[in-house]
Design a protein around this motif. Structure first.
Motif, short mmCIF file in Angstrom:
data_model
loop_
_atom_site.label_atom_id
_atom_site.label_comp_id
_atom_site.label_asym_id
_atom_site.label_seq_id
_atom_site.Cartn_x
_atom_site.Cartn_y
_atom_site.Cartn_z
N ALA A 63 -11.71 65.58 -4.65
CA ALA A 63 -12.32 65.58 -3.30
C ALA A 63 -13.05 64.26 -3.04
O ALA A 63 -12.96 63.70 -1.94
CB ALA A 63 -13.26 66.76 -3.15
N ILE A 64 -13.74 63.74 -4.04
CA ILE A 64 -14.42 62.44 -3.88
C ILE A 64 -13.39 61.34 -3.66
O ILE A 64 -13.58 60.48 -2.78
CB ILE A 64 -15.33 62.15 -5.09
N PHE A 65 -12.31 61.35 -4.44
CA PHE A 65 -11.24 60.38 -4.22
C PHE A 65 -10.70 60.47 -2.79
O PHE A 65 -10.48 59.47 -2.13
CB PHE A 65 -10.07 60.59 -5.20
N ALA A 66 -10.48 61.70 -2.32
CA ALA A 66 -9.96 61.90 -0.96
C ALA A 66 -10.92 61.33 0.08
O ALA A 66 -10.50 60.68 1.05
CB ALA A 66 -9.69 63.38 -0.69
N LEU A 67 -12.22 61.54 -0.11
CA LEU A 67 -13.21 61.01 0.82
C LEU A 67 -13.24 59.48 0.80
O LEU A 67 -13.39 58.84 1.85
CB LEU A 67 -14.60 61.57 0.51
N ILE A 68 -13.10 58.91 -0.39
CA ILE A 68 -13.07 57.44 -0.50
C ILE A 68 -11.84 56.90 0.23
O ILE A 68 -11.94 55.93 1.00
CB ILE A 68 -13.11 57.00 -1.98
N PHE A 69 -10.69 57.51 -0.01
CA PHE A 69 -9.47 57.06 0.68
C PHE A 69 -9.59 57.27 2.18
O PHE A 69 -9.11 56.45 2.97
CB PHE A 69 -8.23 57.76 0.14
N ARG A 70 -10.25 58.34 2.60
CA ARG A 70 -10.47 58.58 4.04
C ARG A 70 -11.32 57.46 4.64
O ARG A 70 -11.04 56.98 5.74
CB ARG A 70 -11.15 59.94 4.23
N SER A 71 -12.33 57.05 3.92
CA SER A 71 -13.20 55.97 4.38
C SER A 71 -12.42 54.66 4.53
O SER A 71 -12.55 53.96 5.55
CB SER A 71 -14.35 55.80 3.39
N TYR A 72 -11.61 54.35 3.53
CA TYR A 72 -10.79 53.13 3.62
C TYR A 72 -9.77 53.24 4.76
O TYR A 72 -9.52 52.27 5.47
CB TYR A 72 -10.06 52.86 2.29
N TYR A 73 -9.18 54.41 4.93
CA TYR A 73 -8.22 54.62 6.01
C TYR A 73 -8.87 54.35 7.36
O TYR A 73 -8.29 53.67 8.22
CB TYR A 73 -7.65 56.04 5.96
N LYS A 74 -10.06 54.88 7.56
CA LYS A 74 -10.76 54.65 8.83
C LYS A 74 -11.04 53.17 9.04
O LYS A 74 -10.92 52.68 10.17
CB LYS A 74 -12.08 55.44 8.86
N ASP A 75 -11.40 52.47 7.96
CA ASP A 75 -11.64 51.03 8.08
C ASP A 75 -10.38 50.30 8.57
O ASP A 75 -10.46 49.48 9.48
CB ASP A 75 -12.07 50.43 6.74
N TYR A 76 -9.26 50.59 7.95
CA TYR A 76 -8.01 49.91 8.33
C TYR A 76 -7.54 50.35 9.71
O TYR A 76 -6.97 49.56 10.45
CB TYR A 76 -6.91 50.15 7.29
N LYS A 77 -7.78 51.58 10.05
CA LYS A 77 -7.37 52.10 11.35
C LYS A 77 -8.19 51.46 12.49
O LYS A 77 -7.67 51.27 13.59
CB LYS A 77 -7.55 53.62 11.37
N ASN A 78 -9.44 51.15 12.21
CA ASN A 78 -10.34 50.65 13.25
C ASN A 78 -10.49 49.13 13.28
O ASN A 78 -11.42 48.63 13.91
CB ASN A 78 -11.72 51.30 13.10
N VAL A 79 -9.59 48.41 12.63
CA VAL A 79 -9.66 46.95 12.69
C VAL A 79 -9.38 46.52 14.13
O VAL A 79 -8.44 46.99 14.77
CB VAL A 79 -8.64 46.31 11.72
N ASP A 80 -10.23 45.63 14.63
CA ASP A 80 -10.13 45.17 16.02
C ASP A 80 -9.71 43.69 16.03
O ASP A 80 -10.51 42.82 15.68
CB ASP A 80 -11.47 45.37 16.72
N TYR A 81 -8.48 43.45 16.44
CA TYR A 81 -7.97 42.07 16.48
C TYR A 81 -8.32 41.37 17.79
O TYR A 81 -7.99 40.21 17.97
CB TYR A 81 -6.45 42.06 16.28
N SER A 82 -9.02 42.06 18.69
CA SER A 82 -9.41 41.44 19.95
C SER A 82 -10.80 40.81 19.88
O SER A 82 -11.27 40.24 20.85
CB SER A 82 -9.36 42.47 21.09
N LEU A 83 -11.44 40.93 18.71
CA LEU A 83 -12.75 40.31 18.53
C LEU A 83 -12.62 38.78 18.61
O LEU A 83 -11.53 38.24 18.40
CB LEU A 83 -13.33 40.69 17.16
N PRO A 84 -13.73 38.10 18.85
CA PRO A 84 -13.68 36.64 18.77
C PRO A 84 -13.18 36.21 17.39
O PRO A 84 -13.44 36.90 16.38
CB PRO A 84 -15.13 36.23 19.00
N THR A 85 -12.49 35.10 17.33
CA THR A 85 -11.82 34.66 16.10
C THR A 85 -12.78 34.60 14.92
O THR A 85 -12.45 35.11 13.83
CB THR A 85 -11.17 33.28 16.32
#
Length: 177
Positions: A63-85
């Motif tokens: 369950a802890i592994f799943a939560l860690i992977f969930r956290s990383y997944y959210k990070d990659y999912k929420n990357v914003d390429y429209s931010l200033p360079t």
């Protein structure tokens, strides 16, 4: 590397990592009920408190592994390429750093699995007379496996992510000058 190809490389690697974390998260969400079924639902007259404790610890580790992977997944999912360079590159450089503080969270489930495997070998398989002999045998297997897994992770980082991070850092330096 020009900025356009760097951003494309970042998008590609972010998508790849998002897919990997999503798959591992789903795999763990399948394994957790499977272990719960094995440890708690399947009748076993010989089951002792130690077996149920081991079951809880394995499930907790997964369950802890799943939560860690969930956290990383959210990070990659929420990357914003429209931010200033500059802001986008700083976030990318941080994202592709080799060692993160959050990586230390992996120690807890790894130790739980290590402890449970030691208990299993000691109480169920009883390879050797003393508890310490059993624990040393488990450690002689687990520590090299962890070292190999870490080494493979570093090689993957070095080949795929370090070049992206290095180029992002170069661009950051150029912009800030």
């Amino acid at each position: 590397m020009d900025i356009k190809s760097l951003v494309e490389g970042l998008k590609s690697e972010d998508h790849r990592n998002k897919q990997i974390t999503k798959r591992f998260q789903w795999l763990l969400l399948i394994i957790i009920p499977f272990y719960a079924f094995i440890f708690f639902i399947v009748p076993n007259e010989e089951a002792r408190v130690i077996n149920h404790t081991m079951g809880v610890c394995y499930i907790l580790a997964f369950a802890i592994f799943a939560l860690i992977f969930r956290s990383y997944y959210k990070d990659y999912k929420n990357v914003d390429y429209s931010l200033p360079t500059l802001q986008m590159m700083k976030k990318a450089a941080l994202r592709y750093k080799l060692i993160h503080k959050r990586l230390l969270l992996l120690i807890v489930p790894i130790l739980l699995i290590d402890l449970n495997t030691s208990l299993y070998v000691t109480y169920d398989l009883k390879y050797y007379e003393t508890i310490w002999q059993n624990i040393l045998i488990v450690q002689a297997i687990i520590i090299p496996l962890l070292a190999i897994a870490f080494g493979i992770g570093v090689l993957i980082w070095y080949k795929r992510q370090k070049p992206l991070r290095d180029n992002a850092l170069l661009l950051i330096n150029d912009i800030e000058r």
